[in-house]
Enzyme design. Structure first.
Site, PDB file in Angstrom:
ATOM      1  N   ASP A 186      44.874  43.217  46.682  1.00  0.00           N
ATOM      2  CA  ASP A 186      44.763  44.501  45.971  1.00  0.00           C
ATOM      3  C   ASP A 186      44.855  45.688  46.921  1.00  0.00           C
ATOM      4  O   ASP A 186      45.015  46.819  46.484  1.00  0.00           O
ATOM      5  CB  ASP A 186      43.407  44.526  45.236  1.00  0.00           C
ATOM      6  CG  ASP A 186      43.235  45.745  44.339  1.00  0.00           C
ATOM      7  OD1 ASP A 186      44.182  46.068  43.592  1.00  0.00           O
ATOM      8  OD2 ASP A 186      42.158  46.378  44.399  1.00  0.00           O
TER       9      ASP A 186
ATOM     10  N   GLU B  31      49.472  52.146  51.966  1.00  0.00           N
ATOM     11  CA  GLU B  31      49.617  52.221  50.511  1.00  0.00           C
ATOM     12  C   GLU B  31      50.395  53.484  50.163  1.00  0.00           C
ATOM     13  O   GLU B  31      50.203  54.521  50.810  1.00  0.00           O
ATOM     14  CB  GLU B  31      48.232  52.227  49.844  1.00  0.00           C
ATOM     15  CG  GLU B  31      47.477  50.932  50.137  1.00  0.00           C
ATOM     16  CD  GLU B  31      46.116  50.831  49.432  1.00  0.00           C
ATOM     17  OE1 GLU B  31      45.700  51.809  48.791  1.00  0.00           O
ATOM     18  OE2 GLU B  31      45.502  49.762  49.547  1.00  0.00           O
TER      19      GLU B  31
ATOM     20  N   HIS C  29      45.720  48.563  44.331  1.00  0.00           N
ATOM     21  CA  HIS C  29      44.371  49.043  44.661  1.00  0.00           C
ATOM     22  C   HIS C  29      43.607  49.464  43.398  1.00  0.00           C
ATOM     23  O   HIS C  29      43.094  50.583  43.296  1.00  0.00           O
ATOM     24  CB  HIS C  29      44.446  50.216  45.657  1.00  0.00           C
ATOM     25  CG  HIS C  29      43.194  50.361  46.469  1.00  0.00           C
ATOM     26  ND1 HIS C  29      43.179  50.771  47.772  1.00  0.00           N
ATOM     27  CD2 HIS C  29      41.883  50.139  46.147  1.00  0.00           C
ATOM     28  CE1 HIS C  29      41.940  50.816  48.229  1.00  0.00           C
ATOM     29  NE2 HIS C  29      41.136  50.431  47.245  1.00  0.00           N
TER      30      HIS C  29
END
Ligand SMILES: NC(=O)c1ccc[n+]([C@@H]2O[C@H](COP(=O)([O-])OP(=O)(O)OC[C@H]3O[C@@H](n4cnc5c(N)ncnc54)[C@H](O)[C@@H]3O)[C@@H](O)[C@H]2O)c1
Length: 405
Positions: A260, A265, A288
């Site tokens: 996750d 990111e 996430h």
């Protein structure tokens, strides 16, 4: 500070949950709610006269904003992270900051449970086949989680809740934590990560983001995992070597994984997601979202609003992220003085000397320090003069003195 006729003012940005608004309004605050973040200039123009400022992740609180916020008592980060706030500057200006460190932990735990069942049943592959028009009815490689051994690395808020839910599913739980942690239920503590890896059918990481955890799980750790086992990481992206994970999935050594969190990111919704883990079978990758549920948002709203109001009313700072944690039960009578100061030897003695010189009796007192900041709550009898307050305020190390009740 407001007078009896003027309510305390709260400015809440970024669509903070309506429960926070309701709670503040119920307790007499005048609340202004905006659905967006404000930039530094906009904030500077609006923060004078605001006592409580509520933000989420997109508002940056700089020293310049804090300098303009002359009435500000506390900032609520209605989220988990507080990197967007200059915490040290806030403390130096006597502004306490609170966040919601636990509010989304149940959401993470539920996603882990969902993923570990989905991986154990190879649901992702079955789902993809069905969407591609392939009816692949077979039991091969699909298992129950009951009776399987779950290894939890990091037995904190999330790891320990997961331990309880996993046992209720019939799993045997093992955990490894660098700190001393009470084993819940029948969970068994491992003395090392190696020991945990040797016994676990599923390994799940729930460590915190301390710098020393960078690269915690790489080639050597994957190699130690049992053949056919599963790997989950919903903690921090930088703790896992994704190249090594890919290698062990492709070789078939690991049966699947759920990830996750990622070392890099994308910044915004819709931006391209680049990762070595794209395109692998029986690997669940999510953006996430472990803690992203409406329930968590509601809990965050209630929790942070409660902390802010408690701080304003009682001076208690438990769980503040930037000032010393000090909590005293509310006094039955009398007054409470809260004194935030630069942490130097002798401040407490000086405060108490001033109180003694004015025959002010101390009925309760607690001091806490945190780096350069000290904070003392003092409950006093009803007798005091404005001279006492003036002397305390005039001490060279005083950052902020408040008189409550
Ligand atoms: N995916 C998401 O959306 C999401 C949401 C919330 C939290 N998180 C992350 O989940 C993680 C766990 O959160 P939490 O609230 O349980 O944190 P926590 O601080 O309560 O627990 C972390 C535990 O890990 C232990 N630990 C730290 N380093 C270790 C190591 N190298 N080996 C073994 N144990 C170690 C600590 O002693 C502590 O008990 C955090 O990194 C947090 O940022 C992710």
């Amino acid at each position: 500070m407001s007078s009896a006729t003027e309510p305390l003012r709260a400015l809440l940005l970024e669509s903070i949950h309506s429960d926070a608004v309701a709670s503040l309004e119920k307790n007499g605050y005048a609340v202004e709610l905006l659905d967006r973040a404000l930039d530094e200039d906009e904030l500077i123009a609006r923060v004078a006269g605001v006592h409580i400022l509520g933000i989420r992740s997109k508002t940056t609180i700089t020293d310049a904003v804090l300098a303009a916020a002359t009435d500000l008592l506390a900032v609520g980060a209605f989220c988990i992270g507080t990197n967007q706030i200059d915490l040290s500057a806030a403390a130096q200006r006597g502004v306490a900051v609170f966040n919601a460190p636990f509010s989304n932990t149940r959401s993470v735990v539920e996603l882990v449970v969902a993923e570990l069942i989905a991986l154990t049943r190879r649901l992702m592959e079955k789902n993809s086949s069905m969407h591609a028009g392939v009816w692949d009815k077979s039991a091969e490689g699909a298992h129950e989680v009951r009776g399987r051994r779950l290894g939890i690395v990091g037995y904190g808020n999330i790891g320990s809740q997961l331990s309880v839910l996993a046992e209720s599913l019939g799993m045997s739980v093992f955990f490894y934590d660098t700190a001393d942690k009470l084993a819940l239920g029948n969970a068994r503590r491992c003395a090392s990560m190696e020991e945990l890896l040797a016994v676990s059918d599923v390994v799940t990481l729930h460590v915190d983001g301390r710098p020393g955890n960078s690269g915690l799980f790489g080639e050597a750790e994957f190699a130690r995992m049992r053949p056919g086992s599963l790997f989950l990481n919903l903690s921090r992206g930088f703790v896992v070597d994704h190249g090594a994970l890919r290698k062990h999935i492709e070789s078939g050594h690991l049966a699947g994984a759920a990830i996750d969190v990622f070392p890099q990111e994308p910044k915004g919704r819709g931006d391209e997601f680049v990762s070595e883990l794209r395109g692998l079978p029986n690997v669940i990758i999510t953006p996430h979202i472990g803690g992203s549920t409406e329930e968590a948002q509601q809990d965050i709203g209630q929790f942070v609003a409660g902390k802010l109001q408690d701080f304003v009313a009682t001076g208690n700072t438990a769980l503040s992220v930037n000032v010393p944690a000090v909590s005293l039960p509310a006094p039955a009578a009398g007054h409470r003085l809260t004194h935030l100061h630069r942490n130097t030897p002798g401040v407490l003695a000086t405060i108490n000397g001033i109180l003694a010189d004015h025959d002010v009796n101390i009925e309760g007192q607690l001091l806490g320090t945190r780096g350069e900041i000290g904070y003392v709550i003092t409950d006093i009898g009803t007798q005091y003069t404005t001279d006492v307050l003036e002397q305390l305020r005039a001490l060279p190390n005083t950052v902020r003195l408040r008189l409550l009740s």
